[in-house]
Design a protein around this motif. Sequence first.
Motif, PDB file in Angstrom:
ATOM      1  N   UNK A   9       0.716  -1.243  -0.151  1.00 31.51           N
ATOM      2  CA  UNK A   9      -0.057   0.068   0.027  1.00 31.51           C
ATOM      3  C   UNK A   9       0.874   1.308   0.093  1.00 31.51           C
ATOM      4  N   UNK A  10       1.858   1.099   0.721  1.00 31.80           N
ATOM      5  CA  UNK A  10       2.959   2.332   0.910  1.00 31.80           C
ATOM      6  C   UNK A  10       3.485   2.625  -0.673  1.00 31.80           C
ATOM      7  N   UNK A  11       3.993   1.646  -1.390  1.00 30.65           N
ATOM      8  CA  UNK A  11       4.455   1.657  -2.520  1.00 30.65           C
ATOM      9  C   UNK A  11       3.584   2.202  -3.598  1.00 30.65           C
ATOM     10  N   UNK A  12       2.158   2.065  -3.368  1.00 28.37           N
ATOM     11  CA  UNK A  12       1.168   2.565  -4.308  1.00 28.37           C
ATOM     12  C   UNK A  12       0.907   3.913  -3.887  1.00 28.37           C
ATOM     13  N   UNK A  13       0.850   4.488  -2.491  1.00 35.17           N
ATOM     14  CA  UNK A  13       0.639   5.749  -2.293  1.00 35.17           C
ATOM     15  C   UNK A  13       0.901   5.882  -0.805  1.00 35.17           C
ATOM     16  N   UNK A  20      -4.840   4.614   6.018  1.00 43.34           N
ATOM     17  CA  UNK A  20      -5.212   3.124   6.090  1.00 43.34           C
ATOM     18  C   UNK A  20      -4.648   2.714   7.629  1.00 43.34           C
ATOM     19  N   UNK A  21      -3.381   3.043   7.760  1.00 43.08           N
ATOM     20  CA  UNK A  21      -2.833   2.747   9.002  1.00 43.08           C
ATOM     21  C   UNK A  21      -3.525   3.427  10.443  1.00 43.08           C
ATOM     22  N   UNK A  22      -3.862   4.743   9.906  1.00 43.39           N
ATOM     23  CA  UNK A  22      -4.762   5.502  11.010  1.00 43.39           C
ATOM     24  C   UNK A  22      -6.117   4.706  11.449  1.00 43.39           C
ATOM     25  N   UNK A  23      -6.746   4.424  10.389  1.00 45.33           N
ATOM     26  CA  UNK A  23      -8.062   3.551  10.567  1.00 45.33           C
ATOM     27  C   UNK A  23      -7.791   2.165  11.084  1.00 45.33           C
ATOM     28  N   UNK A  24      -6.605   1.506  10.694  1.00 46.52           N
ATOM     29  CA  UNK A  24      -6.392   0.088  10.902  1.00 46.52           C
ATOM     30  C   UNK A  24      -6.616  -0.681   9.655  1.00 46.52           C
TER      31      UNK A  24
END
Length: 222
Positions: A9-13, A20-24
Amino acid sequence: MLTFAELARAAYCPRQYYYAEQEGMTDPPPAARTRRDLAFRYPTLRAASDAELAAEPIERPPAAYRTALDRLAARDDWDALADPVERERLLTGRECRGVAHKILPSDPPIPTFVSPGRPPEEGVWRPQRVRAVAMAKALAWEREREIPAALVEYPAHGVVRRVALTTRNRAAYRRTVRTVRGIDGPPPRIDDESKCDACDYRERCGVRTRSLKSLLGLGSSV
Protein backbone atom coordinates in the motif's frame (compact mmCIF):
# COMPACT_ATOMS: atom_id res chain seq x y z
CA MET A 1 7.32 -5.13 12.14
CA LEU A 2 5.93 -4.15 8.73
CA THR A 3 3.55 -6.42 6.87
CA PHE A 4 3.64 -7.29 3.18
CA ALA A 5 0.25 -5.59 2.69
CA GLU A 6 1.44 -2.38 4.37
CA LEU A 7 4.51 -2.21 2.16
CA ALA A 8 2.44 -2.76 -0.98
CA ARG A 9 0.00 0.00 0.00
CA ALA A 10 2.83 2.40 0.81
CA ALA A 11 4.47 1.63 -2.54
CA TYR A 12 1.17 2.49 -4.24
CA CYS A 13 0.65 5.73 -2.29
CA PRO A 14 2.33 6.69 1.01
CA ARG A 15 -0.54 9.02 1.87
CA GLN A 16 -3.10 6.25 1.36
CA TYR A 17 -0.98 4.03 3.60
CA TYR A 18 -0.99 6.74 6.29
CA TYR A 19 -4.78 7.00 6.36
CA ALA A 20 -5.27 3.23 6.21
CA GLU A 21 -2.84 2.79 9.09
CA GLN A 22 -4.73 5.40 11.12
CA GLU A 23 -8.00 3.52 10.64
CA GLY A 24 -6.51 0.04 10.87
CA MET A 25 -5.70 -2.05 7.84
CA THR A 26 -8.73 -4.07 6.73
CA ASP A 27 -8.99 -7.56 5.29
CA PRO A 28 -9.61 -7.99 1.54
CA PRO A 29 -13.30 -7.86 0.57
CA PRO A 30 -15.12 -11.15 -0.13
CA ALA A 31 -14.92 -10.59 -3.90
CA ALA A 32 -11.13 -10.44 -3.71
CA ARG A 33 -10.98 -13.63 -1.67
CA THR A 34 -13.24 -15.39 -4.20
CA ARG A 35 -10.90 -14.44 -7.02
CA ARG A 36 -7.87 -15.56 -5.07
CA ASP A 37 -9.48 -18.95 -4.54
CA LEU A 38 -9.26 -19.49 -8.31
CA ALA A 39 -5.50 -19.95 -7.92
CA PHE A 40 -6.13 -23.18 -6.02
CA ARG A 41 -8.51 -24.62 -8.63
CA TYR A 42 -6.54 -24.40 -11.88
CA PRO A 43 -6.98 -28.06 -12.98
CA THR A 44 -10.73 -27.98 -12.34
CA LEU A 45 -11.11 -24.67 -14.13
CA ARG A 46 -9.05 -25.88 -17.07
CA ALA A 47 -11.47 -28.79 -17.53
CA ALA A 48 -14.62 -26.70 -17.00
CA SER A 49 -17.17 -26.01 -19.71
CA ASP A 50 -17.84 -22.56 -21.12
CA ALA A 51 -21.03 -22.34 -19.08
CA GLU A 52 -19.20 -23.30 -15.89
CA LEU A 53 -16.43 -20.80 -16.53
CA ALA A 54 -18.95 -18.06 -17.28
CA ALA A 55 -20.25 -18.48 -13.72
CA GLU A 56 -16.77 -17.98 -12.25
CA PRO A 57 -15.23 -14.59 -11.30
CA ILE A 58 -12.81 -14.67 -14.24
CA GLU A 59 -11.95 -11.65 -16.39
CA ARG A 60 -11.59 -13.34 -19.77
CA PRO A 61 -14.05 -15.10 -22.08
CA PRO A 62 -14.17 -18.82 -21.26
CA ALA A 63 -12.23 -19.97 -24.34
CA ALA A 64 -9.49 -17.37 -23.82
CA TYR A 65 -9.29 -18.23 -20.13
CA ARG A 66 -8.94 -21.93 -20.87
CA THR A 67 -6.17 -21.13 -23.37
CA ALA A 68 -4.39 -19.09 -20.69
CA LEU A 69 -4.55 -22.06 -18.31
CA ASP A 70 -3.22 -24.33 -21.05
CA ARG A 71 -0.19 -22.03 -21.28
CA LEU A 72 0.27 -22.27 -17.51
CA ALA A 73 0.08 -26.06 -17.76
CA ALA A 74 3.11 -26.00 -20.05
CA ARG A 75 5.26 -24.47 -17.28
CA ASP A 76 7.76 -26.63 -15.43
CA ASP A 77 6.19 -25.57 -12.12
CA TRP A 78 2.59 -26.34 -13.17
CA ASP A 79 2.15 -29.25 -10.75
CA ALA A 80 3.35 -27.14 -7.82
CA LEU A 81 1.16 -24.20 -8.85
CA ALA A 82 -1.88 -26.41 -9.32
CA ASP A 83 -1.49 -28.40 -6.10
CA PRO A 84 0.84 -26.57 -3.71
CA VAL A 85 2.09 -28.49 -0.70
CA GLU A 86 2.54 -25.30 1.31
CA ARG A 87 -0.26 -22.75 1.13
CA GLU A 88 -1.26 -19.68 3.15
CA ARG A 89 2.09 -19.74 4.97
CA LEU A 90 2.89 -16.98 7.43
CA LEU A 91 6.45 -15.81 6.86
CA THR A 92 8.40 -13.73 9.35
CA GLY A 93 11.57 -12.06 8.17
CA ARG A 94 14.04 -9.65 9.70
CA GLU A 95 11.93 -6.55 9.06
CA CYS A 96 8.60 -7.67 7.57
CA ARG A 97 6.08 -10.46 7.76
CA GLY A 98 2.99 -11.67 5.97
CA VAL A 99 1.37 -14.54 4.13
CA ALA A 100 2.74 -16.33 1.08
CA HIS A 101 -0.26 -17.87 -0.64
CA LYS A 102 1.90 -20.71 -1.96
CA ILE A 103 5.48 -21.86 -1.58
CA LEU A 104 6.65 -23.93 -4.51
CA PRO A 105 9.07 -26.73 -3.47
CA SER A 106 11.72 -25.98 -6.08
CA ASP A 107 15.40 -25.52 -5.32
CA PRO A 108 15.45 -22.83 -4.12
CA PRO A 109 11.77 -22.60 -3.04
CA ILE A 110 9.65 -19.86 -4.60
CA PRO A 111 6.92 -17.97 -2.69
CA THR A 112 3.86 -16.70 -4.54
CA PHE A 113 1.40 -13.89 -3.99
CA VAL A 114 -2.08 -14.27 -5.48
CA SER A 115 -3.53 -10.99 -6.74
CA PRO A 116 -7.27 -10.60 -7.28
CA GLY A 117 -6.64 -7.89 -9.86
CA ARG A 118 -5.46 -7.68 -13.45
CA PRO A 119 -1.87 -7.86 -14.64
CA PRO A 120 -0.15 -5.04 -16.53
CA GLU A 121 0.75 -5.61 -20.18
CA GLU A 122 4.19 -6.78 -19.07
CA GLY A 123 5.76 -7.59 -15.73
CA VAL A 124 4.13 -6.80 -12.41
CA TRP A 125 2.69 -3.63 -10.87
CA ARG A 126 5.24 -1.77 -8.71
CA PRO A 127 3.41 -2.31 -5.36
CA GLN A 128 3.26 -6.02 -6.09
CA ARG A 129 6.96 -6.07 -7.00
CA VAL A 130 7.72 -4.54 -3.61
CA ARG A 131 5.49 -7.10 -1.95
CA ALA A 132 7.14 -9.95 -3.85
CA VAL A 133 10.61 -8.81 -2.76
CA ALA A 134 9.44 -8.56 0.86
CA MET A 135 7.99 -12.07 0.63
CA ALA A 136 11.18 -13.54 -0.86
CA LYS A 137 13.37 -11.79 1.71
CA ALA A 138 11.22 -13.09 4.57
CA LEU A 139 11.40 -16.64 3.22
CA ALA A 140 15.17 -16.26 2.80
CA TRP A 141 15.46 -15.16 6.43
CA GLU A 142 13.48 -18.20 7.63
CA ARG A 143 15.29 -20.72 5.44
CA GLU A 144 18.70 -19.09 5.87
CA ARG A 145 19.37 -19.20 2.14
CA GLU A 146 19.05 -16.92 -0.85
CA ILE A 147 15.64 -16.75 -2.53
CA PRO A 148 16.23 -15.09 -5.91
CA ALA A 149 12.64 -14.68 -7.07
CA ALA A 150 8.95 -14.78 -6.24
CA LEU A 151 5.81 -15.21 -8.32
CA VAL A 152 2.71 -13.07 -8.63
CA GLU A 153 -0.42 -14.89 -9.82
CA TYR A 154 -3.41 -13.23 -11.45
CA PRO A 155 -5.85 -16.16 -11.41
CA ALA A 156 -8.83 -14.24 -12.78
CA HIS A 157 -6.75 -13.82 -15.96
CA GLY A 158 -4.82 -17.10 -15.88
CA VAL A 159 -1.49 -15.27 -15.72
CA VAL A 160 1.58 -15.91 -13.55
CA ARG A 161 4.55 -13.49 -13.57
CA ARG A 162 8.03 -13.83 -12.09
CA VAL A 163 9.65 -11.10 -9.98
CA ALA A 164 13.41 -11.44 -9.74
CA LEU A 165 15.25 -9.85 -6.84
CA THR A 166 17.19 -7.53 -9.12
CA THR A 167 19.08 -4.48 -7.90
CA ARG A 168 16.20 -2.31 -9.15
CA ASN A 169 13.52 -4.32 -7.34
CA ARG A 170 15.53 -4.49 -4.14
CA ALA A 171 16.01 -0.71 -4.30
CA ALA A 172 12.25 -0.17 -4.69
CA TYR A 173 11.70 -2.32 -1.61
CA ARG A 174 14.32 -0.43 0.42
CA ARG A 175 12.86 2.96 -0.59
CA THR A 176 9.41 1.84 0.50
CA VAL A 177 10.68 0.59 3.86
CA ARG A 178 12.46 3.92 4.45
CA THR A 179 9.35 5.84 3.43
CA VAL A 180 7.11 3.95 5.86
CA ARG A 181 9.56 4.29 8.73
CA GLY A 182 9.88 8.00 8.09
CA ILE A 183 6.15 8.74 8.19
CA ASP A 184 5.12 10.80 11.24
CA GLY A 185 2.24 12.66 9.62
CA PRO A 186 0.36 12.79 6.31
CA PRO A 187 2.91 12.47 3.47
CA PRO A 188 2.73 14.87 0.50
CA ARG A 189 -0.13 14.28 -1.93
CA ILE A 190 0.84 12.48 -5.10
CA ASP A 191 -1.95 14.11 -7.18
CA ASP A 192 -2.29 11.18 -9.56
CA GLU A 193 -5.75 11.12 -11.14
CA SER A 194 -5.57 7.40 -11.90
CA LYS A 195 -4.95 6.63 -8.21
CA CYS A 196 -6.85 9.42 -6.49
CA ASP A 197 -10.20 8.96 -8.23
CA ALA A 198 -10.52 5.40 -6.94
CA CYS A 199 -9.08 6.03 -3.47
CA ASP A 200 -11.33 5.53 -0.44
CA TYR A 201 -9.49 8.34 1.37
CA ARG A 202 -9.73 11.05 -1.30
CA GLU A 203 -12.15 13.18 0.74
CA ARG A 204 -9.93 13.11 3.84
CA CYS A 205 -6.85 13.59 1.71
CA GLY A 206 -8.25 16.72 0.08
CA VAL A 207 -6.73 16.00 -3.31
CA ARG A 208 -8.53 17.67 -6.19
CA THR A 209 -9.94 15.25 -8.73
CA ARG A 210 -11.29 16.54 -12.00
CA SER A 211 -14.48 15.51 -13.76
CA LEU A 212 -14.48 14.03 -17.25
CA LYS A 213 -15.92 17.30 -18.59
CA SER A 214 -13.05 19.32 -17.17
CA LEU A 215 -10.50 16.83 -18.47
CA LEU A 216 -11.98 17.28 -21.94
CA GLY A 217 -12.05 21.04 -21.61
CA LEU A 218 -15.85 21.14 -21.66
CA GLY A 219 -16.37 22.86 -18.34
CA SER A 220 -17.72 26.36 -17.89
CA SER A 221 -15.35 29.20 -18.83
CA VAL A 222 -16.82 31.48 -16.15
